[in-house]
Design a protein around this motif. Structure first.
Motif, PDB file in Angstrom:
ATOM      1  N   LYS A 179       0.804  -1.224   0.000  1.00 25.09           N
ATOM      2  CA  LYS A 179       0.000   0.000   0.000  1.00 25.09           C
ATOM      3  C   LYS A 179       0.837   1.273   0.000  1.00 25.09           C
ATOM      4  N   THR A 226      -6.858   5.625   2.880  1.00 26.20           N
ATOM      5  CA  THR A 226      -8.124   5.757   2.156  1.00 26.20           C
ATOM      6  C   THR A 226      -9.043   6.847   2.691  1.00 26.20           C
ATOM      7  N   ASN A 283     -11.662  10.844  -5.196  1.00 24.62           N
ATOM      8  CA  ASN A 283     -10.752   9.688  -5.178  1.00 24.62           C
ATOM      9  C   ASN A 283      -9.289  10.103  -5.048  1.00 24.62           C
ATOM     10  N   TYR A 338      -6.149   6.132  -2.776  1.00 19.60           N
ATOM     11  CA  TYR A 338      -6.347   4.754  -3.254  1.00 19.60           C
ATOM     12  C   TYR A 338      -5.240   3.906  -2.652  1.00 19.60           C
ATOM     13  N   ALA A 373      -4.325  -0.615  -2.581  1.00 21.70           N
ATOM     14  CA  ALA A 373      -4.787  -1.959  -2.925  1.00 21.70           C
ATOM     15  C   ALA A 373      -5.613  -2.542  -1.796  1.00 21.70           C
ATOM     16  N   THR A 374      -6.781  -3.062  -2.113  1.00 20.37           N
ATOM     17  CA  THR A 374      -7.744  -3.696  -1.203  1.00 20.37           C
ATOM     18  C   THR A 374      -8.270  -2.752  -0.128  1.00 20.37           C
ATOM     19  N   SER A 384     -11.386   0.669  -3.332  1.00 18.40           N
ATOM     20  CA  SER A 384     -10.358   0.355  -4.335  1.00 18.40           C
ATOM     21  C   SER A 384     -10.903  -0.453  -5.503  1.00 18.40           C
ATOM     22  N   TRP A 425     -10.837   1.032  -9.038  1.00 18.86           N
ATOM     23  CA  TRP A 425      -9.573   1.369  -9.686  1.00 18.86           C
ATOM     24  C   TRP A 425      -8.722   0.120  -9.881  1.00 18.86           C
ATOM     25  N   LYS A 426      -7.743   0.222 -10.759  1.00 14.23           N
ATOM     26  CA  LYS A 426      -6.784  -0.866 -10.958  1.00 14.23           C
ATOM     27  C   LYS A 426      -5.443  -0.267 -11.370  1.00 14.23           C
TER      28      LYS A 426
END
Length: 640
Positions: free
Chosen positions: A214, A339, A608, A611, A613-614, A618, A621-622
């Motif tokens: 992260k 986040t 946003n 951001y 990951a997880t 999230s 988004w990718k």
């Protein structure tokens, strides 16, 4: 690539990014705010206020202005959102714009440079430094002051690791492009406002211990909170909305376990923190829940929080507590980091220290210990999980497979508030069974008259920078131990992973609501039912192809870890020690709290800005990587 949302504000930024910085825009932007009523640290008194922006001309001020847009107006423009702007894009900020950010933050902007650059041909090559850093690379203390290094390098992309071949390539991969080395709140506010208004990806790093990477992000601006080291002892904490009347510590976001544990011990106290020495207690650890050697008697670290200071996505600096910004306070206690905002300090409960007894021991197959007896011995241990956790125990153990052989390592078994005799009484029934199976060993069982010495003398220093590895976890519930058939199925699932060559790291503890003081917070409800937090990890060859890595990860997540999910339907996983590919991560990491967390996320952060990951939200988004492997080495784009 095209930057985020095309609103009138964004059009202004297009103009701003094409003009030179004016002479009048140089100099620090900050005000000093009285801290009498809030008890701020000195660095929290240095804040960005709207009137500070008047020192800039209009085209520069818009880069750092606070967000006043409503979530409705932003959501109406969501369809225009594609990707965060990225180095090489025509809208990437010019050098003069980055120089402006550096000036208004008082020289806090740092260019991201991989630590291992000294191992590679080029102007930074230094053979002596490369040899030194190689010798220290897995030591978490070595990386503590580095603003970009990620302790889970798989998610950086492994693009600049130590090497003995200087002709290899060293690239940024998932490392942040720039970093604000934050030493006050105003710098954080400026960084958040800049990233939001420009459309640059923003990440947050404290120590970088998160298993999912992260703290990284290619082409990003990072806020580095490690140097927010304030610490304040409050002998009698009093605040509206809480019945806590004992001692407390206020600690800065950068305070690590070894620092707060020592400060508490010097006053005959203890706080609920992690087992790892260098973990940042007030950062992602607490915000993600935080399990502890004290969890079976005091619950999760998030359960101890009395108040927090945080910079939110709109750039405002707030206090979140039982009486202020209560919904944010609920979310920040267990709802995940990176986040909802950037936490600058946390106030937590402190307890009188207690004695503890610890025991370390191991046994392995070979000689008189057969494969069958080894596993019978491990299975016998599972029968004591309820008794031990109900007695306040926290155990930390490993099952290590190697070339068809297996090692069980307890490092350590911790019995808080237990004498040597009481601890031996807890362990004796299992030890007798092991002896009857022909499993002989000599435990090192030691009594300590205070928690700090027990922690410092019993837990190993965590090893970091593990390459070519993926990890997942499961919170296995008490119900699995209350039914003999289900317990056997649970054990069989664990054993099957070890038989497949996967490493097991596990904890026996029970951080129930009652032990946490019945808190209303966002900690994954699966923790309240768990008596075993189990982690599994899979390795692949250093020279594995992308296809081989994908296959190994796919099998790990959807075959090996699925066995664990199948025996614990509806349970969950620990956010901080997790599989980035976890299916239905919303349920696994957050449980029934997720809908409420997501609603708050969309209200607080409609643009946003944050951001990870997880993290909450999230799924919209990718990170688009060239090889398709999960990492931060790519541009962040909206899904769909």
């Amino acid at each position: 690539m095209i930057m985020g949302v095309f609103t009138p504000r964004a059009l202004l930024l297009l103009v701003a990014s094409s003009v030179a910085v004016t002479a009048g825009s140089s100099g620090r932007l900050a005000s000093t705010v009285s801290n009498d009523s809030k008890g701020y640290f000195d660095y929290e008194s240095i804040q960005l206020l709207p009137e500070d922006l008047k020192a800039l001309n209009d085209s520069d001020a818009v880069l750092f202005d606070f967000d006043s847009a409503s979530s409705e107006s932003v959501n109406a423009a969501r369809s225009s959102t594609l990707c965060k702007i990225f180095p090489g894009d025509r809208l990437w900020p010019s050098k003069s714009i980055w120089a402006l950010l550096d000036r208004v933050t008082g020289g806090a902007l740092v260019k991201g440079v991989p630590r291992a650059t000294t191992c590679y041909d080029g102007p930074g090559y230094d053979a002596d430094d490369c040899e030194y850093l190689t010798s220290q690379w897995t030591n978490s203390y070595f990386h503590a002051d580095d603003p970009i290094e990620m302790l889970s390098p798989v998610y950086q992309g492994l693009t600049c690791q130590p090497t003995t071949d200087p002709s290899d390539s060293c690239t940024m991969g998932g490392y942040p492009h720039y970093v604000i080395n934050a030493t006050d709140v105003a710098q954080i506010q400026l960084g958040i406002n800049f990233a939001r208004n420009i459309g640059v990806r923003l990440v947050v790093k404290n120590t970088g211990h998160d298993f999912s990477g992260k703290s990284g992000g290619a082409g990003s601006l990072s806020v580095f909170t490690h140097n927010l080291k304030g610490m304040k002892y409050i002998e009698n904490y009093e605040a509206p909305g809480t019945e806590w009347t004992g001692a407390a510590f206020k600690m800065g976001a950068g305070v690590q376990a070894f620092e707060i544990y020592k400060a508490a011990a010097d006053r005959g106290l203890m706080v609920v923190g992690g087992e790892g020495q260098t973990v940042g207690v007030a950062g992602g650890y607490i915000i993600g829940g935080g399990h502890s050697p004290l969890s079976s008697i005091h619950g999760m670290a998030a359960d101890q929080v009395l108040s927090m200071e945080v910079v939110t996505p709109d750039g405002k600096f707030l206090t979140a507590s039982f009486v202020e910004n209560q919904e944010l306070f609920w979310a920040l206690r267990g709802g995940g980091g990176s986040t909802f905002g950037v936490v600058t300090s946390v106030t937590v409960k402190a307890f009188p220290t207690i004695p503890a007894t610890t025991s370390t021991f191991s046994f392995k197959t070979g000689g008189d210990i057969t494969y069958d007896n080894f596993w019978k011995g491990v299975r016998a241990y599972f029968d004591y999980f309820l008794e031990h956790s109900d007695a306040g125990v926290y155990s930390y153990f490993f099952i290590l497979p190697s070339n068809g052989q297996f090692t069980f390592l307890m490092q350590p078994f911790v019995a808080p508030n237990k004498t040597l005799e009481e601890t031996n009484a807890l362990l004796s029934p299992w030890f007798t069974q092991l002896k009857n199976l022909g499993i002989n060993f000599t435990p090192n069982t030691t009594y300590f008259d205070n928690f700090y010495d027990a922690w410092l003398g019993s837990f190993p220093l965590e090893v970091v920078e593990k390459t070519h590895v993926a990890t997942g976890s499961r919170l296995l519930p008490r119900a699995n131990w209350e039914d003999e058939s289900l317990l056997n199925q649970t054990f069989d699932a664990i054993k099957a992973s070890s038989d497949a060559g996967l490493t097991l790291i596990a904890f026996n503890m029970a951080p129930t609501l009652e032990r946490g003081g019945n808190p209303d917070n966002a900690v994954n409800p699966a923790w309240r039912k768990a008596v075993m937090h189990a982690l599994s990890s899979v390795n692949w060859a250093a020279n594995a192809t992308v296809a081989e890595i994908k296959a190994a990860r796919q099998e790990f997540t959807y075959t090996h870890m699925q066995r664990w999910r199948d025996v614990s339907p509806g349970a969950g996983s620990y956010l901080g020690e997790s599989d980035r590919m976890e299916p239905n991560f919303q349920q696994s990491f957050y449980g029934s709290a997720y809908p409420r967390l997501l609603a708050l996320k969309r209200k607080l952060d409609p643009r946003n800005v944050f951001y990870a990951a997880t993290a909450v939200g999230s799924e919209d988004w990718k990170v688009v990587t060239e090889n398709g492997l999960p990492s931060e080495a790519g541009i962040l784009c909206r899904v769909g």
